[in-house]
Every structure is written in structure tokens, then in C-alpha cells.
Design a protein around this motif. Structure first.
Motif, PDB file in Angstrom:
ATOM      1  N   ALA A 115       0.957  -1.102   0.048  1.00  0.00           N
ATOM      2  CA  ALA A 115      -0.167  -0.026  -0.127  1.00  0.00           C
ATOM      3  C   ALA A 115       0.942   1.137   0.033  1.00  0.00           C
ATOM      4  O   ALA A 115       0.532   2.290  -0.680  1.00  0.00           O
ATOM      5  CB  ALA A 115      -0.967   0.016   1.169  1.00  0.00           C
ATOM      6  N   ARG A 133       0.496   3.494  -3.187  1.00  0.00           N
ATOM      7  CA  ARG A 133       0.044   4.964  -2.873  1.00  0.00           C
ATOM      8  C   ARG A 133       1.086   6.105  -3.576  1.00  0.00           C
ATOM      9  O   ARG A 133       0.597   7.306  -4.007  1.00  0.00           O
ATOM     10  CB  ARG A 133      -0.082   5.288  -1.359  1.00  0.00           C
ATOM     11  N   LEU A 169      -5.760  -1.793  -0.102  1.00  0.00           N
ATOM     12  CA  LEU A 169      -5.475  -1.048  -1.206  1.00  0.00           C
ATOM     13  C   LEU A 169      -6.990  -0.550  -1.699  1.00  0.00           C
ATOM     14  O   LEU A 169      -7.470  -1.505  -2.265  1.00  0.00           O
ATOM     15  CB  LEU A 169      -4.707  -1.555  -2.169  1.00  0.00           C
ATOM     16  N   LEU A 210      -8.196   4.704   0.427  1.00  0.00           N
ATOM     17  CA  LEU A 210      -6.670   4.798   0.784  1.00  0.00           C
ATOM     18  C   LEU A 210      -5.966   5.911  -0.096  1.00  0.00           C
ATOM     19  O   LEU A 210      -5.295   6.700   0.187  1.00  0.00           O
ATOM     20  CB  LEU A 210      -5.743   3.550   1.050  1.00  0.00           C
TER      21      LEU A 210
END
Length: 294
Positions: A154, A158, A207, A211
Motif C-alpha cells: 500500500a 500510494r 488498497l 486509501l
């Protein structure tokens, strides 16, 4: 009572119906079956929290493409398989905007290598936007797992998705199934994102749109069956069946894969790469992708 381990919404629905009975109405869930380019597709829509609790999956749309006909015949099946995947995925993607594709998994571990292998067959265009302005900007990465990078999936997804200023993220990962027949022959597309590692009991940070701030579409392929789940299934047990004494909780950390998993994962990785590329660049033909990628 036993809990079967599966990442597939279609199997979660099957398990619910086995437990509650075929005639019991599953509220908050809508399902339908159809054919797409000769491949069976099951769509399961979880409509509300009641449906989410019943199936143990987040609210959203789940589409399962059965590629068994491809592996049964192969000859002449690649093109329709790629088109079937691209058309289903195209219905989940935003109509426009850059897309970042993340290939999750461990390249050194074959059953977990679906994501990285798919990226190898993906058409990358973000750096060519001045030369090919009609192409949808696409970027991608396959960074590896926490144990080899020190980063949660993640975290790097991101960071890279924000850097690419994308309108959507497509995440590719390996999944776990209940049925041996679905291993490496099934693709699940979902509008809900994904929880890396959940299929093997190693749940990481989710995910999803919450987020990342943009729609997250997951593309998953089951490559393993939990050994205890397999044993219970072969013994004919239902969701409410007591665990046989011979099992005594054994097999929770063991997973089963097909004997030809290496070849199957490579093949389905190519189908994924081409299918996602075609969904992102619908003006191209598969022959065009072959010329550009190979």
C-alpha cells in the motif's frame, strides 16, 4: 463449524447457499451469469452491508471470468480470452484519465508471481504522451513484497499512484480459492480494491479508494488452495460441518498449487497484460499490441 478460505466472491456466494439452502434468498446480493466471447462470466454485486456481512466481502461489484475453455483448447482461444477480459475490465474503469497498474507479488515464488509477470506484457504509454497523444497514459510497477523491499504494498502503490497523478489504479495479485478447478483458470475483477496477502493468511493494509483517493480495480487470479480447505472440500463437508478429528486443525499453513503452475501462471500473466492493455487502449487490436510489446 469450518470457515473455508477463499478470495472469490462467487465461491463465497456458493458457500452461503450451501449453508443456508438453495431456496434461501440472499438479501443484499445480486448475481447473474452470462457468456462473454465464449467464456462464462459470473457477476456478483454486493449491494449493502447486509450482503457484505453475509459473504464477508466489501460492498461492490465482482466479476469472475472462467477461462477453462482457453486451457481446454488453447488453439484460437487467446484472442477471445483477451477481449473478454478487456471488455469486462473496461466496464469498471473510468472513461478517461491516466491509469497506474500495480503488479503485486513475489517474482521468485511462482504462485505469487502473477502480478509481476502481467506487468511484463503491459503496454506502458505515460512517457509517450507527446508522441502518442491519443493513447491513454499508463504507468506501472512491480516492486516486490514487504520481505524484499521493506515497504508495504500500500505504501509504494500510494506513492507511485500519486506521483503519476492517475485517475484510477489497477492492482494485479494472486488469490486463494476453495476449488482446485478454479486455480489458474479464473480471473476475478472487482471494484473494491484488494487486501494484499489475505489469500495466504498474511493480511496487509487494504488498497482501496479510501486509501488512494481514486477508484481501485483489482484483477486477481487464484493460484493456491489452503490445504485444510481442500481436505474439507474433498471430504464433502459443508460450511457447518464439524472438522474431522483426523485434521485436528492441521494444514492451516499449507497451500496446494497445480503441478504445472509455472506454465499456467506465465500464460495467464500474458492474458492479463494483454487484456488490461486492450481495456486501456480500446482503439488497438491484439495484433497491434503484439507488434508493440514483442
Amino acid at each position: 463449524m469450518q470457515q473455508y478460505r477463499t478470495d472469490l466472491a462467487v465461491e463465497a456466494r456458493e458457500l452461503y447457499r450451501e449453508r443456508a439452502g438453495e431456496t434461501t434468498k440472499l438479501r443484499g446480493v445480486r448475481a447473474r451469469e452470462r457468456q462473454r466471447r465464449g467464456f462464462p462470466v459470473t457477476r456478483v454485486d454486493i449491494l449493502n452491508q447486509e450482503g457484505a456481512e453475509a459473504l464477508g466481502k466489501p460492498v461492490g461489484s465482482y466479476r469472475t471470468v472462467d477461462l477453462s475453455p482457453y486451457f481446454a483448447h488453447r488453439s484460437g482461444q487467446f484472442l477471445p480470452a483477451v477481449k473478454a477480459l478487456s471488455e469486462e475490465l473496461g466496464e469498471l474503469l473510468p472513461e478517461e484519465g491516466p491509469v497506474f497498474v500495480a503488479g503485486l507479488g513475489n517474482r521468485a515464488m511462482t504462485p505469487d508471481a502473477v502480478g509481476p509477470l502481467a506487468i511484463e506484457h503491459l503496454l506502458i504509454t505515460r512517457h509517450l504522451k507527446e508522441i502518442l497523444p491519443d493513447f491513454r497514459p499508463t504507468s506501472a510497477a512491480a516492486a516486490g513484497v514487504l520481505g524484499t523491499t521493506g515497504l508495504e504494498s500500500a505504501e509504494w502503490v500510494r506513492g507511485l499512484s500519486q506521483a503519476s497523478e492517475c485517475a484510477a489504479v489497477v492492482v494485479i495479485d494472486a488469490l486463494a480459492a476453495r476449488s482446485l478447478q478454479r486455480l489458474c483458470t479464473t480471473i476475478q475483477l472487482s471494484s473494491t480494491g484488494i487486501i494484499p496477502g489475505s489469500g495466504v493468511g498474511n493480511r496487509r493494509l487494504a488498497l482501496n479508494e479510501e486509501l488512494l483517493g481514486v477508484p481501485v480495480i483489482s484483477v486477481g487470479v487464484p493460484t493456491v488452495v489452503d490445504a485444510r480447505t481442500l481436505a474439507l472440500d474433498l471430504l464433502g463437508g459443508g460450511e457447518d460441518t464439524e472438522e474431522p478429528a483426523a485434521l485436528a486443525g492441521k494444514g492451516a499453513s499449507l497451500f496446494v498449487t497445480p503441478k504445472d503452475v509455472d506454465a499456467q501462471v506465465r500464460e495467464i500473466g500474458k492474458i492479463l497484460g494483454y487484456g488490461i492493455s486492450l481495456a486501456l487502449q480500446p482503439g488497438l487490436a491484439v495484433e497491434d499490441l503484439t507488434a508493440l510489446l514483442e
